[in-house]
Scaffold this motif. Sequence first.
Motif, PDB file in Angstrom:
ATOM      1  N   GLY B  80       0.935  -1.300  -0.046  1.00  0.00           N
ATOM      2  CA  GLY B  80       0.041  -0.008  -0.138  1.00  0.00           C
ATOM      3  C   GLY B  80       0.837   1.219   0.107  1.00  0.00           C
ATOM      4  O   GLY B  80       1.988   1.414  -0.751  1.00  0.00           O
ATOM      5  N   LEU B  84       3.632   2.130  -3.035  1.00  0.00           N
ATOM      6  CA  LEU B  84       3.427   2.590  -4.191  1.00  0.00           C
ATOM      7  C   LEU B  84       4.335   3.811  -4.402  1.00  0.00           C
ATOM      8  O   LEU B  84       4.501   4.212  -5.440  1.00  0.00           O
ATOM      9  CB  LEU B  84       1.917   3.181  -4.050  1.00  0.00           C
ATOM     10  CG  LEU B  84       1.006   1.692  -4.413  1.00  0.00           C
ATOM     11  CD1 LEU B  84      -0.245   2.162  -4.142  1.00  0.00           C
ATOM     12  CD2 LEU B  84       1.187   1.535  -5.878  1.00  0.00           C
ATOM     13  N   ARG B 257       6.149   5.956 -18.147  1.00  0.00           N
ATOM     14  CA  ARG B 257       6.802   6.123 -16.764  1.00  0.00           C
ATOM     15  C   ARG B 257       5.720   6.590 -15.714  1.00  0.00           C
ATOM     16  O   ARG B 257       6.376   6.461 -14.636  1.00  0.00           O
ATOM     17  CB  ARG B 257       8.142   6.992 -16.718  1.00  0.00           C
ATOM     18  CG  ARG B 257       9.225   6.256 -17.504  1.00  0.00           C
ATOM     19  CD  ARG B 257      10.317   7.054 -17.585  1.00  0.00           C
ATOM     20  NE  ARG B 257      11.546   6.408 -18.109  1.00  0.00           N
ATOM     21  CZ  ARG B 257      12.749   6.961 -18.427  1.00  0.00           C
ATOM     22  NH1 ARG B 257      12.927   8.405 -17.698  1.00  0.00           N
ATOM     23  NH2 ARG B 257      13.683   6.699 -19.053  1.00  0.00           N
ATOM     24  N   GLU B 259       2.808   5.167 -15.386  1.00  0.00           N
ATOM     25  CA  GLU B 259       2.063   4.059 -15.199  1.00  0.00           C
ATOM     26  C   GLU B 259       1.833   3.885 -13.625  1.00  0.00           C
ATOM     27  O   GLU B 259       0.662   3.627 -13.074  1.00  0.00           O
ATOM     28  CB  GLU B 259       2.414   2.777 -15.894  1.00  0.00           C
ATOM     29  CG  GLU B 259       1.443   1.755 -16.036  1.00  0.00           C
ATOM     30  CD  GLU B 259       1.479   0.593 -16.976  1.00  0.00           C
ATOM     31  OE1 GLU B 259       2.766   0.604 -17.532  1.00  0.00           O
ATOM     32  OE2 GLU B 259       0.814  -0.505 -17.365  1.00  0.00           O
ATOM     33  N   GLU B 263      -1.217   3.986 -10.229  1.00  0.00           N
ATOM     34  CA  GLU B 263      -1.882   3.306  -9.247  1.00  0.00           C
ATOM     35  C   GLU B 263      -1.769   4.182  -7.972  1.00  0.00           C
ATOM     36  O   GLU B 263      -2.505   3.935  -7.288  1.00  0.00           O
ATOM     37  CB  GLU B 263      -0.858   2.103  -9.410  1.00  0.00           C
ATOM     38  CG  GLU B 263      -1.238   0.717  -8.653  1.00  0.00           C
ATOM     39  CD  GLU B 263      -0.580  -0.565  -9.180  1.00  0.00           C
ATOM     40  OE1 GLU B 263      -0.151  -1.289  -8.438  1.00  0.00           O
ATOM     41  OE2 GLU B 263      -0.098  -0.645 -10.344  1.00  0.00           O
ATOM     42  N   ALA B 266      -4.720   5.952  -7.589  1.00  0.00           N
ATOM     43  CA  ALA B 266      -5.780   5.254  -7.540  1.00  0.00           C
ATOM     44  C   ALA B 266      -5.822   4.881  -5.810  1.00  0.00           C
ATOM     45  O   ALA B 266      -7.096   4.978  -5.390  1.00  0.00           O
ATOM     46  CB  ALA B 266      -5.510   3.899  -8.122  1.00  0.00           C
ATOM     47  N   GLN B 267      -4.725   4.533  -5.202  1.00  0.00           N
ATOM     48  CA  GLN B 267      -4.823   4.518  -3.866  1.00  0.00           C
ATOM     49  C   GLN B 267      -5.173   5.666  -3.087  1.00  0.00           C
ATOM     50  O   GLN B 267      -5.748   5.883  -2.156  1.00  0.00           O
ATOM     51  CB  GLN B 267      -3.579   4.067  -3.083  1.00  0.00           C
ATOM     52  CG  GLN B 267      -3.573   3.490  -1.711  1.00  0.00           C
ATOM     53  CD  GLN B 267      -2.510   3.608  -1.067  1.00  0.00           C
ATOM     54  OE1 GLN B 267      -1.317   4.384  -1.404  1.00  0.00           O
ATOM     55  NE2 GLN B 267      -2.450   2.891   0.271  1.00  0.00           N
ATOM     56  N   ALA B 270      -8.938   6.594  -3.820  1.00  0.00           N
ATOM     57  CA  ALA B 270      -9.983   5.628  -3.137  1.00  0.00           C
ATOM     58  C   ALA B 270      -9.985   5.614  -1.487  1.00  0.00           C
ATOM     59  O   ALA B 270     -10.892   5.550  -1.242  1.00  0.00           O
ATOM     60  CB  ALA B 270      -9.515   4.056  -3.816  1.00  0.00           C
ATOM     61  N   GLU B 271      -8.758   5.367  -1.149  1.00  0.00           N
ATOM     62  CA  GLU B 271      -8.681   5.339   0.303  1.00  0.00           C
ATOM     63  C   GLU B 271      -9.071   6.661   0.967  1.00  0.00           C
ATOM     64  O   GLU B 271      -9.495   6.473   2.185  1.00  0.00           O
ATOM     65  CB  GLU B 271      -7.245   4.885   0.640  1.00  0.00           C
ATOM     66  CG  GLU B 271      -7.459   3.839   1.870  1.00  0.00           C
ATOM     67  CD  GLU B 271      -6.066   2.984   2.233  1.00  0.00           C
ATOM     68  OE1 GLU B 271      -4.843   3.495   2.127  1.00  0.00           O
ATOM     69  OE2 GLU B 271      -6.040   1.729   2.134  1.00  0.00           O
ATOM     70  N   PRO B 282     -11.376   5.212  -8.643  1.00  0.00           N
ATOM     71  CA  PRO B 282     -10.325   5.467  -9.822  1.00  0.00           C
ATOM     72  C   PRO B 282     -10.011   4.232 -10.558  1.00  0.00           C
ATOM     73  O   PRO B 282     -10.018   3.275 -10.312  1.00  0.00           O
ATOM     74  CB  PRO B 282      -9.437   5.869  -8.892  1.00  0.00           C
ATOM     75  CG  PRO B 282      -9.674   5.135  -7.368  1.00  0.00           C
ATOM     76  CD  PRO B 282     -11.217   4.772  -7.396  1.00  0.00           C
ATOM     77  N   VAL B 283      -9.936   4.645 -11.806  1.00  0.00           N
ATOM     78  CA  VAL B 283      -9.374   3.536 -12.938  1.00  0.00           C
ATOM     79  C   VAL B 283      -8.171   3.963 -13.314  1.00  0.00           C
ATOM     80  O   VAL B 283      -8.178   5.197 -13.763  1.00  0.00           O
ATOM     81  CB  VAL B 283     -10.621   3.692 -14.001  1.00  0.00           C
ATOM     82  CG1 VAL B 283     -10.030   2.383 -14.944  1.00  0.00           C
ATOM     83  CG2 VAL B 283     -11.777   3.020 -13.498  1.00  0.00           C
ATOM     84  N   ARG B 284      -7.166   3.019 -13.109  1.00  0.00           N
ATOM     85  CA  ARG B 284      -5.821   3.267 -13.849  1.00  0.00           C
ATOM     86  C   ARG B 284      -5.811   2.722 -15.229  1.00  0.00           C
ATOM     87  O   ARG B 284      -6.322   1.863 -15.418  1.00  0.00           O
ATOM     88  CB  ARG B 284      -4.726   2.453 -12.941  1.00  0.00           C
ATOM     89  CG  ARG B 284      -5.138   2.054 -11.587  1.00  0.00           C
ATOM     90  CD  ARG B 284      -4.458   0.760 -11.159  1.00  0.00           C
ATOM     91  NE  ARG B 284      -4.901   0.430  -9.832  1.00  0.00           N
ATOM     92  CZ  ARG B 284      -4.542  -0.782  -9.291  1.00  0.00           C
ATOM     93  NH1 ARG B 284      -3.878  -1.569  -9.926  1.00  0.00           N
ATOM     94  NH2 ARG B 284      -4.917  -0.983  -7.945  1.00  0.00           N
ATOM     95  N   ALA B 285      -5.442   3.818 -15.989  1.00  0.00           N
ATOM     96  CA  ALA B 285      -5.269   3.308 -17.466  1.00  0.00           C
ATOM     97  C   ALA B 285      -3.939   4.049 -17.731  1.00  0.00           C
ATOM     98  O   ALA B 285      -2.997   4.607 -17.019  1.00  0.00           O
ATOM     99  CB  ALA B 285      -6.387   4.140 -18.241  1.00  0.00           C
ATOM    100  N   LEU B 286      -3.735   4.052 -19.288  1.00  0.00           N
ATOM    101  CA  LEU B 286      -2.540   4.393 -19.912  1.00  0.00           C
ATOM    102  C   LEU B 286      -2.697   4.761 -21.274  1.00  0.00           C
ATOM    103  O   LEU B 286      -3.264   4.030 -21.986  1.00  0.00           O
ATOM    104  CB  LEU B 286      -1.537   3.251 -19.626  1.00  0.00           C
ATOM    105  CG  LEU B 286      -0.171   3.581 -20.332  1.00  0.00           C
ATOM    106  CD1 LEU B 286       0.559   4.513 -19.344  1.00  0.00           C
ATOM    107  CD2 LEU B 286       0.866   2.197 -20.419  1.00  0.00           C
TER     108      LEU B 286
END
Lengths: 435, 435
Positions: B80, B84, B257, B259, B263, B266-267, B270-271, B282-286
């Motif tokens: 976590g 990250l 870089r 990516e 993430e 997103a933490q 969200a948290e 959150p949606v992680r995309a690239l």
Amino acid sequence: MNIDIGNALDAVAQPGVSEDSLRRLDDRVAAAHDRIERGIADEEFGYAALSLPETTDPDAIHDAVAPLADSEYVLTVGIGGSALGAATVADALGVGERAPVLDNVDPQSLQTTVESLPLSETAVHVVSRSGTTAETLGNFLVVREAMADAGVDWTDRTIVTTGESGPLHALADEHALPTLSVPEGVPGRFSVLSPVGLIPAAILGCDIEAVLAGGHAGRTALAPSIFDCPAYAYGAVAVALERRGAHVNAFVPYAERLEYFAEWFAQLWAESLGKDGMGQTPVRALGATDQHSQLQLYRAGRHDKLITLVRPRDRSQLTIPDTEIEELAYLGDTGVGELIDAEFEATEASLAAASQPNVRVEIDRLDAASLGELLYGMEAACILAGELLDVETFTQPAVEWGKRAARGLLGDIDAPETDAITEKERLVVAPDRSQ
Amino acid sequence: MNIDIGNALDAVAQPGVSEDSLRRLDDRVAAAHDRIERGIADEEFGYAALSLPETTDPDAIHDAVAPLADSEYVLTVGIGGSALGAATVADALGVGERAPVLDNVDPQSLQTTVESLPLSETAVHVVSRSGTTAETLGNFLVVREAMADAGVDWTDRTIVTTGESGPLHALADEHALPTLSVPEGVPGRFSVLSPVGLIPAAILGCDIEAVLAGGHAGRTALAPSIFDCPAYAYGAVAVALERRGAHVNAFVPYAERLEYFAEWFAQLWAESLGKDGMGQTPVRALGATDQHSQLQLYRAGRHDKLITLVRPRDRSQLTIPDTEIEELAYLGDTGVGELIDAEFEATEASLAAASQPNVRVEIDRLDAASLGELLYGMEAACILAGELLDVETFTQPAVEWGKRAARGLLGDIDAPETDAITEKERLVVAPDRSQ
């Protein structure tokens, strides 16, 4: 592949689905099953994907890759459905480190990837059905030049998977490159059980026959009822929950080697079902890691998510050593697998205790056969979901607008879409640097 | 860091926010800004994170890592917020390949990672505030044993970041390991601009002073109005859109870089915000990769998403070689950076043309200073969003239930939560193997 939908029932979850309504939905599932079987039998566009375990010829793949069997690395050059399947299979079978992918057009990472590979020991797998995909062909041209600069004959190290015609096919013909076909009637995101998805694994010595056998097991498991067919149970429950407000589908494998699988699933789900103002938004996650990142939201946020928890039942053995640290004594001699499984079950129960709908997907173990079954199962689930939602599962019309706009910007075509870029509404907030 | 919110306005997007309502919201932003400044000044729990660019001492980090400066790899063992940030910084600064992370408890990948590293040239960075995190300590015990088996003195190769007390602190004392503190009053997910996030980058020779300077620039850019402060503009628009139905936030950096940054975001999102039945998923995309995966959904699916498009304005130069392939002639001599930027702008316009709300976040270039500014800006945006939503941004109470259930399963404690696991509602669908 087994599915446990107990935590998606309305006795547990909100939104949840009652067993009665599942029974009512089962009539539509039976009809959809008929439709799908007819599509398979007639080799209709899209449905043909569900025949791949039978129609893909592993010997043809072995023959084509034979000249490259000495490769230490396989670089897949493709994007979207031309890359995700190959990466998913290689990663799940433990050769992901040797199967890098160029599926972006970032100059920095493109250069880093090409420079980091021993090009004389690298097979290059170029995948584009049309043979004109800008990102893929652009990347390939860069790789080819790097090989030339390194004194490597690119024609010795390149294998092509493409359609029956097109510039990539012509190039392959001209240089007598080993060439396999993107299967007819199979959209890219459904092509994993074909040369598109299997070539890197084959070059790196994985058991692609077992992957196809797993797919075949998934094929024989298709049956006209939610209660007899795990794949359809998953697809039907996802649709039932979406209708009741679960607009997000968080896909959470508890196995690191399935991290790419979650990405593959996200494409399958988003591009197939994201239509007509419908479709769950797939969220790729990873257990147990994301318990420390996303679980707060999944438990305490909106009730708008289906959480899909995936795990292999058997895991490799690795024991946590005994420790002198008193507070951690309970971990000593515990298997690492026991730990992740305890977290899996605890997370599942914790979601259920918060009435957040979740589904458990289990495979026997993370091997080639179970992988094939899981891939096939999720494809069948997706196609079933598309039938129930009445969408065109196998097309992706919404991406064309942007492609035309980009080609317009690059001067390839005149496109009215390009004007929208220059006319963009702007409201820019910049820091005040005068302070 | 600049923010362009033009495509989130109601003239373009549905849901969208009017400039009038942004002006009305601006009074609340001013009040929240006061609250945040007070929290920073008083070093209150959580708000203290926004002081890290000033309070983190890079010299203390350099001193602590000096004995490990010869390391070829840095293995971060944490989960976590303890992992990250470190991975995000290392990846963004181009040393991600040399900074692997153990942030899961998968026996298969744990073994592979440990076996693949040259342990005598690897620094191990163990991070846990409490010093009792099961996953982290379990992994560390495995790594320590592997070092012993390889004849490497683990006490020479380990650096610890932990709280002021606890078993990990005691262990570090006993073996005189270099030790740094998880900063007081800073939740893990806000700790990137501290030793927690900077140690691997420091060992691998990155310019951590520049990262902190970028954070400092973010600090000085905080201002009491949406229209003057990019970070607050982002947080306020995200909240305004969430209230209007954008329950998903797809974060799409157009740089490989970044990516891991997605993430990390997103933490953070969200948290911090996933509480009380609220919070965007959150949606992680690239980008550009996910145009071939998610864009169909983003354009044609529900209008329940904010798409956050992130890019560096300057990119490294790399040109696509000229080609003999006629259909691709237009790509010849095009920069790869030009190609990805064209796709960025085309995607942005394509979302706007479909009335899907999106925001553009730009940094100057992907370097240490811009990274620090972006990290700080997103933290400030998140804290502002928490103020506007009236949630407790800095806690994560919903994750405790599952932790207790797991510890109960492992026999460490008696927990009523564990009973819920055995009493799970089951409805299992398995394939009929008799066919």
